[in-house]
Motif scaffolding. Structure first.
Motif, PDB file in Angstrom:
ATOM      1  N   THR A 163       8.533   1.066   5.817  1.00 24.60           N
ATOM      2  CA  THR A 163       7.483   0.473   5.547  1.00 24.60           C
ATOM      3  C   THR A 163       7.274   0.653   3.936  1.00 24.60           C
ATOM      4  N   THR A 164       6.776  -0.724   3.333  1.00 22.91           N
ATOM      5  CA  THR A 164       6.652  -0.654   1.833  1.00 22.91           C
ATOM      6  C   THR A 164       5.213  -1.153   1.366  1.00 22.91           C
ATOM      7  N   PHE A 165       4.943  -1.121   0.271  1.00 23.39           N
ATOM      8  CA  PHE A 165       3.735  -1.778  -0.127  1.00 23.39           C
ATOM      9  C   PHE A 165       3.526  -3.221   0.121  1.00 23.39           C
ATOM     10  N   ASP A 166       4.683  -3.778   0.527  1.00 27.31           N
ATOM     11  CA  ASP A 166       4.579  -5.337   0.929  1.00 27.31           C
ATOM     12  C   ASP A 166       3.937  -5.321   2.180  1.00 27.31           C
ATOM     13  N   ASP A 167       4.096  -4.520   2.844  1.00 26.15           N
ATOM     14  CA  ASP A 167       3.488  -4.373   4.344  1.00 26.15           C
ATOM     15  C   ASP A 167       1.932  -4.225   4.322  1.00 26.15           C
ATOM     16  N   VAL A 168       1.599  -3.694   3.145  1.00 24.25           N
ATOM     17  CA  VAL A 168       0.123  -3.420   3.052  1.00 24.25           C
ATOM     18  C   VAL A 168      -0.656  -4.355   2.404  1.00 24.25           C
ATOM     19  N   ALA A 169      -1.468  -5.236   3.137  1.00 24.43           N
ATOM     20  CA  ALA A 169      -2.251  -6.315   2.382  1.00 24.43           C
ATOM     21  C   ALA A 169      -3.461  -5.692   1.863  1.00 24.43           C
ATOM     22  N   GLY A 170      -3.791  -6.618   0.963  1.00 18.35           N
ATOM     23  CA  GLY A 170      -5.188  -6.288   0.071  1.00 18.35           C
ATOM     24  C   GLY A 170      -5.126  -4.923  -0.417  1.00 18.35           C
ATOM     25  N   LEU A 171      -6.143  -4.097  -0.777  1.00 14.21           N
ATOM     26  CA  LEU A 171      -6.145  -2.748  -1.185  1.00 14.21           C
ATOM     27  C   LEU A 171      -5.178  -2.643  -2.490  1.00 14.21           C
ATOM     28  N   ASP A 172      -5.404  -3.659  -3.475  1.00 13.91           N
ATOM     29  CA  ASP A 172      -4.579  -3.692  -4.564  1.00 13.91           C
ATOM     30  C   ASP A 172      -4.877  -2.426  -5.474  1.00 13.91           C
ATOM     31  N   GLU A 173      -6.163  -2.088  -5.714  1.00 12.79           N
ATOM     32  CA  GLU A 173      -6.783  -0.995  -6.507  1.00 12.79           C
ATOM     33  C   GLU A 173      -6.077   0.275  -6.128  1.00 12.79           C
ATOM     34  N   GLU A 174      -6.219   0.355  -4.616  1.00  8.38           N
ATOM     35  CA  GLU A 174      -5.820   1.541  -3.973  1.00  8.38           C
ATOM     36  C   GLU A 174      -3.934   1.718  -4.196  1.00  8.38           C
ATOM     37  N   LYS A 175      -3.677   0.777  -4.116  1.00  6.20           N
ATOM     38  CA  LYS A 175      -2.035   0.833  -4.261  1.00  6.20           C
ATOM     39  C   LYS A 175      -1.522   1.167  -5.653  1.00  6.20           C
ATOM     40  N   THR A 176      -2.250   0.442  -6.641  1.00 12.68           N
ATOM     41  CA  THR A 176      -2.043   0.895  -8.013  1.00 12.68           C
ATOM     42  C   THR A 176      -2.373   2.601  -8.230  1.00 12.68           C
ATOM     43  N   GLU A 177      -3.430   2.994  -7.530  1.00 10.27           N
ATOM     44  CA  GLU A 177      -3.691   4.603  -7.797  1.00 10.27           C
ATOM     45  C   GLU A 177      -2.464   5.353  -7.188  1.00 10.27           C
ATOM     46  N   LEU A 178      -2.188   4.859  -6.019  1.00  3.51           N
ATOM     47  CA  LEU A 178      -1.070   5.629  -5.329  1.00  3.51           C
ATOM     48  C   LEU A 178       0.230   5.478  -5.905  1.00  3.51           C
ATOM     49  N   TYR A 179       0.384   4.341  -6.376  1.00  5.78           N
ATOM     50  CA  TYR A 179       1.667   4.090  -7.101  1.00  5.78           C
ATOM     51  C   TYR A 179       2.194   5.343  -8.118  1.00  5.78           C
ATOM     52  N   GLU A 180       1.196   6.019  -8.573  1.00  2.69           N
ATOM     53  CA  GLU A 180       1.460   7.179  -9.204  1.00  2.69           C
ATOM     54  C   GLU A 180       2.148   8.229  -8.738  1.00  2.69           C
ATOM     55  N   ILE A 181       1.802   8.368  -7.363  1.00  2.00           N
ATOM     56  CA  ILE A 181       2.492   9.194  -6.431  1.00  2.00           C
ATOM     57  C   ILE A 181       3.794   8.875  -6.151  1.00  2.00           C
ATOM     58  N   VAL A 182       4.306   7.498  -5.918  1.00  2.00           N
ATOM     59  CA  VAL A 182       5.315   7.137  -5.815  1.00  2.00           C
ATOM     60  C   VAL A 182       6.219   7.500  -6.884  1.00  2.00           C
ATOM     61  N   HIS A 183       5.813   7.029  -7.908  1.00  2.00           N
ATOM     62  CA  HIS A 183       6.529   7.318  -9.382  1.00  2.00           C
ATOM     63  C   HIS A 183       7.028   8.910  -9.555  1.00  2.00           C
ATOM     64  N   PHE A 184       5.937   9.537  -9.170  1.00  2.00           N
ATOM     65  CA  PHE A 184       6.239  11.144  -9.221  1.00  2.00           C
ATOM     66  C   PHE A 184       7.282  11.514  -8.247  1.00  2.00           C
TER      67      PHE A 184
END
Ligand code: ADP
Ligand code: ZN
Length: 598
Positions: A163-184
């Motif tokens: 499952t990737t962020f491509d499977d999650v529609a909308g929630l753009d702001e949330e994804k941006t915020e959570l991307y920090e965690i992915v990066h970590f």
């Protein structure tokens, strides 16, 4: 996705089941043997029930053993090794009595295996065969769940259904915020070298079906790390210590797999559950404590992120929300029209959908739906299309599915009719426009007709710095803003609704405070009148209640009239903004401001 995990575990469970059945048969055999050879082995002395209670209160009792379903207890006192027998009214009554004593602060442990004070144990099980077998079965089933190792691991690194962020529609702001965690998770050394403190726990708040699990999985997928998930309710066990040991095992496993993600669904089951079931409360606290201990016990270089989901963040134990634990909260709300269209598009991917289908139109008809409900609609549509003998899913199939799901949803009053939507749009536009013409009122941040909590829609204002004082003019204008919703309903639709209920309540309270607390009425003057037992003032005598009432009414009437006159002068804007809301469901402060520039 959740179902897939279950399937995986199913075959494992079947094997365990078979083993357990065999064990049970052997046990029954042994039990039968013991039963035959185990006739009356002790001649106990009897203590009266009331004496026993006294002895419990005086801390003279070491241990009490009880057979569930029996009316005799075996008692061991502190100072001798003899066994005493006591007749009790019933097991249930006795357990309740002990629970009462625990609640009153007595140091009693209600446990199932030998340890210090009172223990309610299935001793002399052999005297009561059917109960014994039942109890053993229950224990085995519970233990088996323990065996079944409940932390479900979904290894994103090896799975082909990542499952990737491509499977999650909308929630753009949330994804941006959570991307920090992915990066970590991908580059932990960089952060550690920099001395950065990484969030340990993130709380995802939102209604069921809004995609909390999905987004948690997507983080694991994006970072290519294993995803270990468990539901809060799975930690709650009748048998002491299991919940806590499960938490321990879960973290042990995670430490071996790090970097990884732990996902705890329904965390409120641990953080807030209260029941009267025997021992469940202390059990729950133990589980919670263990979780806190594990979260605090991480080394800085351990790259494990814990995500937890809940629909009731306010119910959570405050200890969970402290720094270093779940100190970040991300709210996932129901999608707006654009989000719904995107979600529909994602779930349309694997389906045979006709090109005539207009998903935007469907999105427009499904205000208030969650991602899970939207995905469900497309699935229903596929079923409907098949049943109707179509070669592809047609627009009409989806509409039929929406209706089908809608009727089911109406009960929960989540679906909004066109009429209600129109009413809400005018109501919210009314608040927003009125406030725009009042200098003391804050700028509009967002206007929405997507239901939230009990409200059908909302108008949000930008908050400025904290103020120490509020002027009379400001309070009066606040009243006008509050009544702007009702005024708009009246003017535009020539009817009024219950939608203004809470506005009216707030407005009346403010008006009362203006007079009773802040002395803002000329007639009443600067008197404090609130919460006085007797409504009597030296100036106004017993009449004061009437006077206050009249003054409140005057303030409210004036505000309502003023709101109406503002809106009447701006009918054009009211229609325009209400229509925009009907179309978009949500407009930002900037979009709102555009209507006033020409
Ligand atoms: P929650 O954990 O919040 O209860 P889930 O993550 O289990 O919700 O969502 C259930 C299903 O709904 C997902 O598996 C997915 O199919 C669908 N879904 C929910 N939100 C979205 C979204 N934003 N984008 C795509 N699908 C979604
Ligand atoms: Zn309102």
């Amino acid at each position: 996705m959740k179902d897939k995990d279950k399937e995986k575990n199913n075959s494992k469970y079947k094997i365990i089941y078979t083993i357990i059945i065999i064990v049970i048969i052997i046990l029954i055999g042994i039990l039968g043997y013991i039963l035959i050879n185990n006739n009356k082995n002790s001649t106990d002395t009897t203590i009266a029930y009331t004496d026993l209670i006294k002895k419990i209160d005086n801390n003279e009792v070491k241990k009490i053993e009880m057979t569930v379903g029996s009316t005799t207890l075996k008692v061991n006192l502190n100072d001798d090794d003899k066994d005493y027998k006591t007749i009790i009214p019933s097991t249930q009554a006795f357990i309740e009595l002990i629970q009462q004593k625990v609640q009153d602060g007595k140091q009693i442990d209600l446990i199932q295996n030998d340890q210090n004070v009172v223990l309610v144990i299935m001793d002399r099980i052999f005297t009561f065969m059917p109960t014994a077998i039942l109890i053993i079965l229950i224990i085995l089933i519970v233990k088996m769940q323990g065996l079944g190792d409940k932390g479900k691991v979904y290894d994103a690194a090896t799975s082909n259904t990542k499952t990737t962020f491509d499977d999650v529609a909308g929630l753009d702001e949330e994804k941006t915020e959570l991307y920090e965690i992915v990066h970590f998770l991908k580059n932990p050394e960089k952060y550690i070298k920099m001395g950065a403190k990484i969030p340990r726990g993130v709380l995802l708040c939102g209604k069921p079906g809004t995609g909390k699990t999905l987004i948690a999985r997507a983080i694991a997928g994006e970072a290519n790390v294993p995803f270990i998930s468990m539901s809060g309710s799975e930690f709650i066990e009748m048998f002491a210590g299991l919940g806590a040991s499960r938490v321990r095992k879960l973290f042990e496993k995670a430490k071996k797999m790090a970097p990884c993600i732990i996902f705890i669904d329904e965390i409120d089951a641990i953080g807030s559950r209260r029941t009267n079931a025997m021992g469940a409360e202390t059990e729950n606290n133990q589980t919670l404590n263990q979780l806190l201990v594990e979260m605090d016990g991480f080394e800085v270089n351990e790259t494990i992120i814990i995500l937890a989901a809940t629909n009731r963040p306010e119910m959570l134990d405050q200890a969970l929300l402290r720094p270093g634990r779940f100190d970040r909260q991300i709210t996932i709300s129901t999608p707006d029209i654009k989000g719904r269209e995107e979600i529909l598009k994602i779930h349309a991917r694997g389906k045979n959908i006709s090109s005539e289908v207009d998903l935007r139109d469907i999105a427009g008809d499904t205000a208030g739906f969650t991602g899970a409900e939207l995905s469900n609609i497309l699935n229903e549509a596929a079923i409907t299309a098949t049943r109707n003998g179509h070669v592809e899913i047609l627009h009409s199939d989806i509409e039929e599915a929406v209706k089908k799901v809608t009727v089911g949803l109406e009960k929960t009053s989540r679906i909004i009719s066109e009429k209600d939507k129109k009413l809400t749009a005018y109501h919210e536009a009314g608040h927003a426009i009125v406030s725009k013409f009042l200098p003391t009122q804050e700028d509009v941040k967002e206007v929405s007709i997507i239901p939230r909590g009990h409200a059908g829609g909302y108008t949000m204002y930008k908050t400025v710095e904290d103020k120490y004082y509020i002027s009379k003019t400001e309070m009066e204008e606040r009243l006008i803003t509050l009544l702007g919703g009702r005024a708009a309903e009246k003017i535009a639709l020539n009817d009024i609704s219950t939608g203004a209920g809470s506005d009216i309540q707030v407005a009346t309270q403010i008006a009362k405070d203006m007079i009773e607390v802040y002395g803002m009425s000329e007639t009443v003057g600067p008197l404090f009148l609130k919460n006085e037992n007797t409504y009597e003032s030296p100036i106004l005598g017993e009449n004061i209640e009437n006077v206050v009432g009249q003054e409140v009414k005057k303030l409210i009437d004036n505000a309502y009239n003023k709101a109406q006159s503002i809106l009447k002068e701006n009918m054009n804007l009211l229609d325009k903004i209400a229509n925009e809301l009907l179309m978009k469901e949500k407009i930002s402060g900037e979009e709102f401001e555009q209507f006033f520039k020409n």
